[in-house]
Structure formats: structure tokens, C-alpha cells
Design a protein around this motif. Structure first.
Motif, PDB file in Angstrom:
ATOM      1  N   ASP A 246       1.214  -1.063   0.294  1.00  0.00           N
ATOM      2  CA  ASP A 246      -0.260   0.089  -0.258  1.00  0.00           C
ATOM      3  C   ASP A 246       1.440   0.755  -0.337  1.00  0.00           C
ATOM      4  O   ASP A 246       0.630   2.452  -0.909  1.00  0.00           O
ATOM      5  CB  ASP A 246      -0.264  -0.317   1.120  1.00  0.00           C
ATOM      6  N   ILE A 247       1.579   0.862   0.858  1.00  0.00           N
ATOM      7  CA  ILE A 247       2.866   2.245   0.873  1.00  0.00           C
ATOM      8  C   ILE A 247       3.436   2.403  -0.504  1.00  0.00           C
ATOM      9  O   ILE A 247       3.481   3.879  -1.069  1.00  0.00           O
ATOM     10  CB  ILE A 247       3.689   2.058   1.947  1.00  0.00           C
ATOM     11  N   LEU A 248       3.910   1.711  -1.451  1.00  0.00           N
ATOM     12  CA  LEU A 248       4.496   1.486  -2.315  1.00  0.00           C
ATOM     13  C   LEU A 248       3.611   2.379  -3.850  1.00  0.00           C
ATOM     14  O   LEU A 248       4.381   2.639  -4.384  1.00  0.00           O
ATOM     15  CB  LEU A 248       5.491   0.357  -2.779  1.00  0.00           C
ATOM     16  N   ASN A 249       2.369   1.237  -3.845  1.00  0.00           N
ATOM     17  CA  ASN A 249       1.039   1.944  -4.646  1.00  0.00           C
ATOM     18  C   ASN A 249       0.837   3.446  -4.103  1.00  0.00           C
ATOM     19  O   ASN A 249       0.576   4.009  -5.215  1.00  0.00           O
ATOM     20  CB  ASN A 249       0.134   1.056  -4.459  1.00  0.00           C
ATOM     21  N   ALA A 262      11.187   4.439   6.936  1.00  0.00           N
ATOM     22  CA  ALA A 262      10.542   5.912   7.149  1.00  0.00           C
ATOM     23  C   ALA A 262       8.961   6.280   7.410  1.00  0.00           C
ATOM     24  O   ALA A 262       8.438   6.777   8.584  1.00  0.00           O
ATOM     25  CB  ALA A 262      11.003   6.747   7.375  1.00  0.00           C
ATOM     26  N   ARG A 263       7.950   5.822   6.216  1.00  0.00           N
ATOM     27  CA  ARG A 263       6.798   5.969   5.992  1.00  0.00           C
ATOM     28  C   ARG A 263       6.339   4.466   7.043  1.00  0.00           C
ATOM     29  O   ARG A 263       4.675   5.036   6.936  1.00  0.00           O
ATOM     30  CB  ARG A 263       6.760   5.539   4.717  1.00  0.00           C
ATOM     31  N   PHE A 264       6.789   4.006   6.842  1.00  0.00           N
ATOM     32  CA  PHE A 264       5.815   2.566   7.761  1.00  0.00           C
ATOM     33  C   PHE A 264       6.156   3.417   9.378  1.00  0.00           C
ATOM     34  O   PHE A 264       4.624   2.793   9.742  1.00  0.00           O
ATOM     35  CB  PHE A 264       6.867   0.866   7.211  1.00  0.00           C
ATOM     36  N   ARG A 265       6.908   3.753   9.535  1.00  0.00           N
ATOM     37  CA  ARG A 265       6.942   4.031  11.305  1.00  0.00           C
ATOM     38  C   ARG A 265       6.299   5.026  11.603  1.00  0.00           C
ATOM     39  O   ARG A 265       5.356   4.777  12.485  1.00  0.00           O
ATOM     40  CB  ARG A 265       7.970   4.551  11.734  1.00  0.00           C
ATOM     41  N   HIS A 269       2.810   1.515  12.635  1.00  0.00           N
ATOM     42  CA  HIS A 269       3.302   0.267  12.349  1.00  0.00           C
ATOM     43  C   HIS A 269       5.058   0.476  13.141  1.00  0.00           C
ATOM     44  O   HIS A 269       5.351   0.615  13.022  1.00  0.00           O
ATOM     45  CB  HIS A 269       3.266   0.048  10.924  1.00  0.00           C
ATOM     46  N   SER A 270       4.710  -0.988  13.968  1.00  0.00           N
ATOM     47  CA  SER A 270       6.179  -1.492  14.739  1.00  0.00           C
ATOM     48  C   SER A 270       6.383  -3.128  13.644  1.00  0.00           C
ATOM     49  O   SER A 270       5.719  -3.984  14.029  1.00  0.00           O
ATOM     50  CB  SER A 270       5.543  -1.820  15.828  1.00  0.00           C
TER      51      SER A 270
END
Length: 290
Positions: A246-249, A262-265, A269-270
Motif C-alpha cells: 500500500d505504501i509503495l502503490n 520511515a513511512r512505515f514507522r 506500525h511496528s
């Protein structure tokens, strides 16, 4: 040693026999012919010598006969009785005769002492062995005493060294505590000073118009335990892959792993770096294959 114990007994026996014969001759010489008196005296001395010789023969064989011993003591008592009777019936020199009346009994006592020595006598070899054992025991005792003294000295030295080291540590700790106390006292004085806030205001910008720069000393002492943070349930691999995809799309362009992390954190999310990097690789490969 044998001569030292037997010679006094032999000498006293000889003196006692001579005195007995002389007393019998002087005492009975006035009542009977002197040859008869001599025979009586020799009979007493001869009986004493015969029993003494038999006793010595039995002692040499390691035997003992109570009857022979009793007869020997009887002859000694008879001789002593003759001397005492002569002394009591003599008008002059009574004290001198009484003084020598005990010689027959003393001679028998010396023979008894000699027989006791013979029963307990040891050979020179046995005496040397005993002396060697005693010397060995003394040597072992001396070595044990020296070892105990050395161990005591060593323990005393060790305790002294430990005590001195402990005293040095205590002095260093006390000095350090005094230094820390002085430092904290200086910091506390500076914090409570009137010019502290003004000095900080000059070098620190306000976060808001109404805020004032403030600083506090760190807590030095007992602290309250921080409540444990509730454990967040870990994401499965499928869920983790879905979030990464989802982050990549959402970006629409190729994204390096560092930016993805960085975007995941940032989304709250962990996940561990190893799992997140593995998920990034799986999603990237799927998109490339598609």
C-alpha cells in the motif's frame, strides 16, 4: 644399669649377713658354746642365701614362686628380729644397734627393686627404637607447630591487607560522595538563583509567546518504576506485505527501503528490521514479475 641395681642389693645383703652372724655369736655366746652360736648364725644366713639364690634362678627363667618369696621374707624378718632383740637387751650402744636393725629388710627391698627392673628391662635395640619414635614424634610436633604459626601469620597478613584495602575504598567513596554532594549543591544553588532564568532567556528562544525557558536538575535518588507498555500484537507476513504494498502503490514511483521504513514507522506500525526488509523484497519482486 644391671650393675647399678644389683650391687647395692649385694652389698647390703652382705652387711646384713655379717651383722646377723656377729649378733647371734655375741648374743648366744654367753648361753651356749660359741661354735653353736656360729652354726645358728650361719644357718640363718645360709637359709637366706639359699632362698635368695632360688628366687634369682626363677626370676632368670621368668617364673615366680610365692612360697619361695615368703620363705625369703621370713628369713629377712628373722634376721631383723634378732638384731632388734639384741639391741633391746644390750645395755650400751642400744641406739646404734637399732639403727642397723633394718638392714635385712632393706636388702630384701633392694632385691625386689632389682627384680622389678629386670622384668621391665629392654634391650639396646628396643631402647634405640623407642628413642627414634620419640624423636620422630617430637619432630612432627615441631613441624606442625611451625606450620600453624606460618598459617596464622599468613592469615593475619591477608586480613591486614584486606582491611587496609577496604579502608582505602571507603575513603575514596567518602571523598567521591563529598565531591558529588558539593557539585549537586552548586547546581541547586545555580538553579534557584535569581539570574538563572534571565540568563537562560537570553540564550534560549521561547517555544510559544507565553512560554518561559526553564530547566531542572536530573533526579538523584530513588525513582518510581515506569509502568510497562502494553505489548502490540505483531503483524503477520501477509498483513506486513499488504501494508508495504500500500505504501509503495500510494507513492507510485520506485522507493528505496530507507524511505519505505520511515513511512512505515510514520504510520504507527511496528515490525523488526529483518521482517520489514524481507517483506519489502517480496513485494518488490511481485511487482517486478507482474
Amino acid at each position: 644399669m644391671n650393675a647399678k641395681t644389683v650391687m647395692p642389693a649385694v652389698a647390703m645383703t652382705a652387711v646384713s649377713m655379717v651383722l646377723t652372724l656377729a649378733v647371734v655369736v655375741m648374743w648366744l655366746g654367753t648361753a651356749v658354746p660359741w661354735p653353736v652360736a656360729v652354726v645358728v648364725g650361719l644357718g640363718i644366713d645360709g637359709g637366706w642365701l639359699a632362698t635368695l639364690a632360688y628366687e634369682r634362678r626363677l626370676a632368670a627363667q621368668g617364673d615366680r614362686n610365692r612360697a619361695v618369696t615368703a620363705v625369703g621374707w621370713s628369713f629377712g624378718l628373722i634376721a631383723t628380729g634378732v638384731l632388734i632383740a639384741h639391741a633391746l637387751t644390750t645395755d650400751g650402744a642400744r641406739g646404734a644397734w637399732l639403727a642397723v636393725a633394718w638392714l635385712p629388710i632393706a636388702a630384701k627391698a633392694l632385691w625386689l627393686v632389682h627384680s622389678l627392673w629386670e622384668r621391665t628391662a629392654l634391650t639396646p635395640v628396643a631402647l634405640d627404637a623407642i628413642r627414634g619414635i620419640q624423636q620422630e614424634a617430637r619432630d612432627e610436633a615441631a613441624v606442625a607447630r611451625a606450620r600453624l604459626r606460618a598459617e596464622a601469620t599468613t592469615e593475619e597478613t591477608r586480613l591486614t591487607a584486606v582491611t587496609e584495602a577496604g579502608a582505602r575504598v571507603a575513603r575514596v567513596q567518602a571523598k567521591t560522595a563529598a565531591t558529588l554532594a558539593g557539585a549537586w549543591s552548586t547546581l541547586e544553588t545555580a538553579r534557584q538563583g535569581d539570574g538563572t532564568n534571565r540568563a537562560l532567556t537570553c540564550v534560549t528562544e521561547r517555544v510559544t509567546p507565553a512560554s518561559q525557558p526553564m530547566w531542572k536538575l536530573p533526579v538523584w535518588g530513588p525513582s518510581e518504576p515506569v509502568p510497562a507498555i502494553d505489548a502490540v500484537p505483531s503483524l503477520t507476513n501477509d498483513e506486513l506485505d499488504a501494508i508495504v504494498a500500500d505504501i509503495l502503490n500510494a507513492e507510485g514511483t520506485a522507493m528505496p527501503y530507507r524511505e519505505l521504513s520511515a513511512r512505515f514507522r510514520a504510520r504507527g506500525h511496528s515490525a523488526g528490521e529483518t521482517r520489514l526488509r524481507a517483506s519489502f523484497g517480496r513485494v518488490t519482486r511481485k511487482e517486478t514479475a507482474a
